[in-house]
Design a protein around this motif. Structure first.
Motif, PDB file in Angstrom:
ATOM      1  N   HIS A 271      45.976  55.292  44.739  1.00 58.27           N
ATOM      2  CA  HIS A 271      46.890  54.592  43.836  1.00 58.27           C
ATOM      3  C   HIS A 271      46.746  53.099  44.075  1.00 58.27           C
ATOM      4  N   LEU A 272      46.549  52.331  43.014  1.00 68.46           N
ATOM      5  CA  LEU A 272      46.390  50.890  43.104  1.00 68.46           C
ATOM      6  C   LEU A 272      47.691  50.185  42.736  1.00 68.46           C
ATOM      7  N   THR A 273      47.955  49.070  43.406  1.00 70.70           N
ATOM      8  CA  THR A 273      49.028  48.209  42.942  1.00 70.70           C
ATOM      9  C   THR A 273      48.519  47.437  41.729  1.00 70.70           C
ATOM     10  N   LEU A 274      49.455  46.831  40.995  1.00 73.67           N
ATOM     11  CA  LEU A 274      49.072  46.048  39.818  1.00 73.67           C
ATOM     12  C   LEU A 274      48.140  44.920  40.209  1.00 73.67           C
ATOM     13  N   MET A 275      48.397  44.268  41.336  1.00 78.36           N
ATOM     14  CA  MET A 275      47.562  43.153  41.762  1.00 78.36           C
ATOM     15  C   MET A 275      46.169  43.624  42.190  1.00 78.36           C
ATOM     16  N   GLU A 276      46.096  44.779  42.844  1.00 76.05           N
ATOM     17  CA  GLU A 276      44.786  45.325  43.199  1.00 76.05           C
ATOM     18  C   GLU A 276      43.967  45.634  41.951  1.00 76.05           C
ATOM     19  N   ALA A 277      44.621  46.266  40.974  1.00 75.31           N
ATOM     20  CA  ALA A 277      43.922  46.600  39.735  1.00 75.31           C
ATOM     21  C   ALA A 277      43.485  45.340  38.998  1.00 75.31           C
ATOM     22  N   ASP A 278      44.342  44.319  38.992  1.00 73.81           N
ATOM     23  CA  ASP A 278      43.986  43.078  38.314  1.00 73.81           C
ATOM     24  C   ASP A 278      42.790  42.404  38.991  1.00 73.81           C
ATOM     25  N   LEU A 279      42.746  42.427  40.324  1.00 70.73           N
ATOM     26  CA  LEU A 279      41.611  41.835  41.027  1.00 70.73           C
ATOM     27  C   LEU A 279      40.330  42.609  40.757  1.00 70.73           C
ATOM     28  N   LEU A 280      40.403  43.942  40.806  1.00 75.19           N
ATOM     29  CA  LEU A 280      39.217  44.740  40.537  1.00 75.19           C
ATOM     30  C   LEU A 280      38.720  44.528  39.107  1.00 75.19           C
ATOM     31  N   ARG A 281      39.655  44.413  38.167  1.00 68.55           N
ATOM     32  CA  ARG A 281      39.247  44.149  36.783  1.00 68.55           C
ATOM     33  C   ARG A 281      38.539  42.794  36.676  1.00 68.55           C
ATOM     34  N   TYR A 282      39.101  41.783  37.337  1.00 66.13           N
ATOM     35  CA  TYR A 282      38.514  40.444  37.269  1.00 66.13           C
ATOM     36  C   TYR A 282      37.102  40.446  37.833  1.00 66.13           C
ATOM     37  N   LEU A 283      36.908  41.141  38.948  1.00 69.23           N
ATOM     38  CA  LEU A 283      35.593  41.173  39.579  1.00 69.23           C
ATOM     39  C   LEU A 283      34.606  42.017  38.784  1.00 69.23           C
ATOM     40  N   THR A 284      35.042  43.184  38.301  1.00 67.27           N
ATOM     41  CA  THR A 284      34.114  44.045  37.552  1.00 67.27           C
ATOM     42  C   THR A 284      33.751  43.426  36.210  1.00 67.27           C
ATOM     43  N   ASP A 285      34.672  42.670  35.604  1.00 67.67           N
ATOM     44  CA  ASP A 285      34.348  41.961  34.358  1.00 67.67           C
ATOM     45  C   ASP A 285      33.254  40.927  34.576  1.00 67.67           C
ATOM     46  N   ARG A 286      33.092  40.486  35.829  1.00 63.05           N
ATOM     47  CA  ARG A 286      32.094  39.469  36.165  1.00 63.05           C
ATOM     48  C   ARG A 286      31.021  40.050  37.079  1.00 63.05           C
ATOM     49  N   GLU A 287      30.720  41.293  36.875  1.00 62.69           N
ATOM     50  CA  GLU A 287      29.768  42.034  37.722  1.00 62.69           C
ATOM     51  C   GLU A 287      28.478  41.231  37.914  1.00 62.69           C
ATOM     52  N   GLY A 288      28.109  41.081  39.188  1.00 62.71           N
ATOM     53  CA  GLY A 288      26.889  40.366  39.522  1.00 62.71           C
ATOM     54  C   GLY A 288      27.036  38.865  39.663  1.00 62.71           C
ATOM     55  N   LYS A 289      28.230  38.322  39.340  1.00 59.81           N
ATOM     56  CA  LYS A 289      28.445  36.884  39.406  1.00 59.81           C
ATOM     57  C   LYS A 289      29.313  36.534  40.615  1.00 59.81           C
ATOM     58  N   ILE A 290      29.063  35.374  41.189  1.00 57.36           N
ATOM     59  CA  ILE A 290      29.869  34.912  42.317  1.00 57.36           C
ATOM     60  C   ILE A 290      31.211  34.393  41.787  1.00 57.36           C
ATOM     61  N   VAL A 291      32.291  34.875  42.385  1.00 54.45           N
ATOM     62  CA  VAL A 291      33.642  34.452  41.990  1.00 54.45           C
ATOM     63  C   VAL A 291      34.269  33.721  43.177  1.00 54.45           C
ATOM     64  N   PRO A 292      34.522  32.419  43.078  1.00 57.12           N
ATOM     65  CA  PRO A 292      35.107  31.669  44.192  1.00 57.12           C
ATOM     66  C   PRO A 292      36.515  32.144  44.529  1.00 57.12           C
ATOM     67  N   ARG A 293      36.879  31.995  45.793  1.00 56.00           N
ATOM     68  CA  ARG A 293      38.231  32.352  46.226  1.00 56.00           C
ATOM     69  C   ARG A 293      39.285  31.604  45.410  1.00 56.00           C
ATOM     70  N   LYS A 294      39.070  30.320  45.217  1.00 56.72           N
ATOM     71  CA  LYS A 294      40.055  29.501  44.497  1.00 56.72           C
ATOM     72  C   LYS A 294      40.264  30.032  43.082  1.00 56.72           C
ATOM     73  N   GLU A 295      39.200  30.511  42.452  1.00 54.35           N
ATOM     74  CA  GLU A 295      39.325  31.060  41.102  1.00 54.35           C
ATOM     75  C   GLU A 295      40.178  32.324  41.107  1.00 54.35           C
ATOM     76  N   ILE A 296      39.987  33.168  42.111  1.00 53.68           N
ATOM     77  CA  ILE A 296      40.794  34.389  42.216  1.00 53.68           C
ATOM     78  C   ILE A 296      42.266  34.023  42.401  1.00 53.68           C
ATOM     79  N   LEU A 297      42.529  33.078  43.305  1.00 54.83           N
ATOM     80  CA  LEU A 297      43.910  32.680  43.559  1.00 54.83           C
ATOM     81  C   LEU A 297      44.578  32.171  42.295  1.00 54.83           C
TER      82      LEU A 297
END
Length: 245
Positions: free
Chosen positions: A171-197
Motif C-alpha cells: 500500500h502506497l501513501t499519496l506522497m509515495e505514489a506521487d513521487l513514483l509517478r513523477y519519476l516514472t513519467d521521466r523514465e531515464g532522465k535525471i531528476v534533481p532533489r530540488k525539483e522533487i522537493l
C-alpha cells in the motif's frame, strides 16, 4: 436520498483553541469529528477503532508535536499495524527535514502552521476523494483506461495507491505514489532533489537537502530485488535520482 453517515474526521491536536476551531468548522462542513489532545491516547484510540463501517476514521488531522507520543511516531505505528487511513500532518516545524520525516513516516500530506482553513478543507477533501476512488476501483468495472505503470514484473496502480510485485502488494501513501509517478513519467532522465522537493512535495528550499534520501531508501525496498544494489531507482551522485524501467 441518504448516502449514509458523513465521514468521521479525527482531530489530534493539543492546542485547545485550535482544536476547538477545527472541530467547529469541520462539523459546519458536515463532517463528524472525534478529538484527542495527547499522543498516547490518540494512538490507543486509533489502533482500537474499526477499520471498516461508519465508525471507521475517514481521515486524521494530526499535529506533529504532542504530549506523549508525537505525530511522527503515531503515523509509523499506524502504518506498521496496516492501518492506512489518510493522514494530514499539521506542523509548526517548517524545516524541510521535519516535513520529509513526516512523509517518510507514512503521512499522506502536510500543512504548515499557521494555515488557511480553506486550504485545509481542500487538502482534506482531496484525501477523501482519493479514498473514494480506491473504493470505487475495487467495486466497479471502470471503462476508462486504468491509471497504471508496469515495469519488470511490477505494477504501480496509482488509482488504488498500490504497488503489485512478485513478493506481494504494498500500500502506497499519496506522497509515495506521487513521487513514483513523477519519476516514472521521466523514465531515464535525471531528476534533481530540488525539483522533487518543489514539484512533488511543494517544499521550497534555498539549498539542497539529503533528507529525501531516506524516503528513496524505503521506495527501493518496495521495488528492488536487492535494495542495496538498485537497478530501477538509481542515485545520481551529487544531483538526484533516475528511474530506469
Amino acid at each position: 436520498m441518504s448516502t449514509g453517515p458523513e465521514p468521521l474526521i479525527i482531530v489530534v491536536e493539543d492546542e485547545e483553541h485550535l482544536a476547538t476551531g477545527l472541530v467547529f468548522n469541520l462539523q459546519a462542513e458536515g463532517y463528524r469529528t472525534h478529538h484527542e489532545s495527547d499522543g498516547d491516547s490518540a494512538l490507543a484510540w486509533l489502533l482500537a477503532a474499526p477499520q471498516e463501517g461508519p465508525e471507521a476514521p475517514a481521515a486524521i488531522l494530526l499535529d506533529c508535536m504532542l504530549p506523549g507520543t508525537d505525530g511522527f511516531a503515531i503515523v509509523r505505528a499506524l502504518r506498521a499495524a496496516k492501518r492506512f487511513v489518510p493522514v494530514l500532518l499539521l506542523t509548526a516545524r517548517s524545516r524541510t527535514e521535519d516535513i520529509l520525516e513526516g512523509l517518510e513516516a507514512g503521512a499522506d500530506d502536510y500543512l504548515p502552521k499557521p494555515f488557511d482553513l480553506n486550504i485545509l478543507l481542500v487538502r482534506l477533501k482531496t484525501l477523501l476523494r482519493r479514498t473514494a476512488w480506491q473504493t470505487e476501483a475495487t467495486a466497479i468495472v471502470d471503462p476508462s483506461p486504468p491509471d497504471e505503470y508496469a515495469f519488470d514484473h511490477h505494477l504501480i496502480r496509482f488509482d488504488a495507491l498500490e504497488l503489485i510485485a512478485p513478493h506481494g502488494t504494498t500500500h502506497l501513501t499519496l506522497m509515495e505514489a506521487d513521487l513514483l509517478r513523477y519519476l516514472t513519467d521521466r523514465e531515464g532522465k535525471i531528476v534533481p532533489r530540488k525539483e522533487i522537493l518543489e514539484q512533488v512535495w511543494r517544499v521550497h528550499e534555498d539549498t539542497d537537502t539529503r533528507a529525501i534520501d531516506n524516503f528513496i531508501v524505503r521506495l527501493r525496498r518496495y521495488i528492488e530485488t536487492d535494495p542495496g544494489n538498485p537497478v530501477h531507482l538509481l542515485t545520481v551522485r551529487g544531483v538526484g535520482y533516475k528511474f530506469v524501467a
